[in-house]
Write a protein that holds these residues in place. Sequence first.
Motif, PDB file in Angstrom:
ATOM      1  N   LYS A  99       0.855  -1.168   0.000  1.00  0.00           N
ATOM      2  CA  LYS A  99       0.000   0.000   0.000  1.00  0.00           C
ATOM      3  C   LYS A  99       0.898   1.227   0.000  1.00  0.00           C
ATOM      4  N   ILE A 100       0.634   2.146  -0.880  1.00  0.00           N
ATOM      5  CA  ILE A 100       1.431   3.368  -0.936  1.00  0.00           C
ATOM      6  C   ILE A 100       0.883   4.337   0.100  1.00  0.00           C
ATOM      7  N   LEU A 101       1.725   4.684   1.039  1.00  0.00           N
ATOM      8  CA  LEU A 101       1.333   5.599   2.104  1.00  0.00           C
ATOM      9  C   LEU A 101       1.668   7.031   1.691  1.00  0.00           C
ATOM     10  N   PRO A 102       0.795   7.966   2.033  1.00  0.00           N
ATOM     11  CA  PRO A 102       1.109   9.362   1.713  1.00  0.00           C
ATOM     12  C   PRO A 102       2.234   9.868   2.616  1.00  0.00           C
ATOM     13  N   LYS A 103       2.984  10.833   2.096  1.00  0.00           N
ATOM     14  CA  LYS A 103       4.073  11.408   2.898  1.00  0.00           C
ATOM     15  C   LYS A 103       3.487  12.129   4.093  1.00  0.00           C
ATOM     16  N   GLN A 104       4.108  11.894   5.223  1.00  0.00           N
ATOM     17  CA  GLN A 104       3.655  12.545   6.448  1.00  0.00           C
ATOM     18  C   GLN A 104       4.849  13.201   7.114  1.00  0.00           C
ATOM     19  N   LYS A 105       4.609  14.348   7.693  1.00  0.00           N
ATOM     20  CA  LYS A 105       5.655  14.994   8.469  1.00  0.00           C
ATOM     21  C   LYS A 105       5.666  14.382   9.852  1.00  0.00           C
ATOM     22  N   ILE A 106       6.835  14.032  10.283  1.00  0.00           N
ATOM     23  CA  ILE A 106       6.971  13.448  11.619  1.00  0.00           C
ATOM     24  C   ILE A 106       7.480  14.541  12.541  1.00  0.00           C
ATOM     25  N   PRO A 107       6.693  14.903  13.553  1.00  0.00           N
ATOM     26  CA  PRO A 107       7.152  15.944  14.480  1.00  0.00           C
ATOM     27  C   PRO A 107       8.309  15.430  15.332  1.00  0.00           C
ATOM     28  N   ILE A 108       9.299  16.249  15.495  1.00  0.00           N
ATOM     29  CA  ILE A 108      10.461  15.879  16.302  1.00  0.00           C
ATOM     30  C   ILE A 108      10.302  16.536  17.663  1.00  0.00           C
ATOM     31  N   HIS A 112      13.174  14.524  25.032  1.00  0.00           N
ATOM     32  CA  HIS A 112      13.819  13.321  25.566  1.00  0.00           C
ATOM     33  C   HIS A 112      15.333  13.452  25.650  1.00  0.00           C
ATOM     34  N   ILE A 113      15.905  14.520  25.089  1.00  0.00           N
ATOM     35  CA  ILE A 113      17.352  14.696  25.123  1.00  0.00           C
ATOM     36  C   ILE A 113      17.728  15.244  26.488  1.00  0.00           C
ATOM     37  N   PRO A 114      18.595  14.532  27.212  1.00  0.00           N
ATOM     38  CA  PRO A 114      18.977  15.025  28.537  1.00  0.00           C
ATOM     39  C   PRO A 114      19.883  16.244  28.408  1.00  0.00           C
ATOM     40  N   ASN A 115      19.934  17.007  29.477  1.00  0.00           N
ATOM     41  CA  ASN A 115      20.795  18.186  29.391  1.00  0.00           C
ATOM     42  C   ASN A 115      22.256  17.746  29.443  1.00  0.00           C
ATOM     43  N   SER A 116      23.116  18.563  28.910  1.00  0.00           N
ATOM     44  CA  SER A 116      24.499  18.153  28.691  1.00  0.00           C
ATOM     45  C   SER A 116      25.264  17.939  29.989  1.00  0.00           C
ATOM     46  N   ALA A 117      24.913  18.621  31.055  1.00  0.00           N
ATOM     47  CA  ALA A 117      25.628  18.444  32.320  1.00  0.00           C
ATOM     48  C   ALA A 117      25.377  17.047  32.882  1.00  0.00           C
ATOM     49  N   PHE A 118      24.127  16.566  32.758  1.00  0.00           N
ATOM     50  CA  PHE A 118      23.802  15.232  33.260  1.00  0.00           C
ATOM     51  C   PHE A 118      24.419  14.162  32.365  1.00  0.00           C
ATOM     52  N   ALA A 119      24.381  14.341  31.039  1.00  0.00           N
ATOM     53  CA  ALA A 119      24.912  13.348  30.110  1.00  0.00           C
ATOM     54  C   ALA A 119      26.416  13.222  30.221  1.00  0.00           C
ATOM     55  N   GLY A 120      27.095  14.274  30.617  1.00  0.00           N
ATOM     56  CA  GLY A 120      28.548  14.220  30.751  1.00  0.00           C
ATOM     57  C   GLY A 120      28.993  13.290  31.859  1.00  0.00           C
TER      58      GLY A 120
END
Length: 131
Positions: A99-108, A112-120
């Motif tokens: 089935k051909i699906l129509p193009k959809q925009k995926i919201p980003i 979920h990205i942790p702050n850099s001080a914690f990730a370090g």
Amino acid sequence: MKKALHLLLLSFYLLSCTELHELTKLPVLFQHYFEHKSLDKDITFLTYLEHHYNDVPHTDNDKERDDQLPFKTHELFASIVISPALPVSFEVIPKKAYKILPKQKIPINNDHIPNSAFAGKIWQPPKAILS
């Protein structure tokens, strides 16, 4: 008794489902060698094998006899086996199921990205525990 049964079943399997059934044609190989030996006294067995099994076609005008030699012809035993589970007229016709699906925009979502001080802190080398 079990060992003999296992060997018997293994030999049945190997002779019926592999190319080992060609070994049953070994007497024909030796008979044909002696036929050639009667025509030419100087021929050795290795010369005979080279003459019949190399890539260059030989010209002794006994092709039907040569085809009886072991490993000269190839038979497809797997295609002969018919499964009793399926009827002979059973045929699978695959259908195109896409089935051909129509193009959809995926919201980003960057939440979920942790702050850099914690990730370090994850990438720090282990520290010795002092007691």
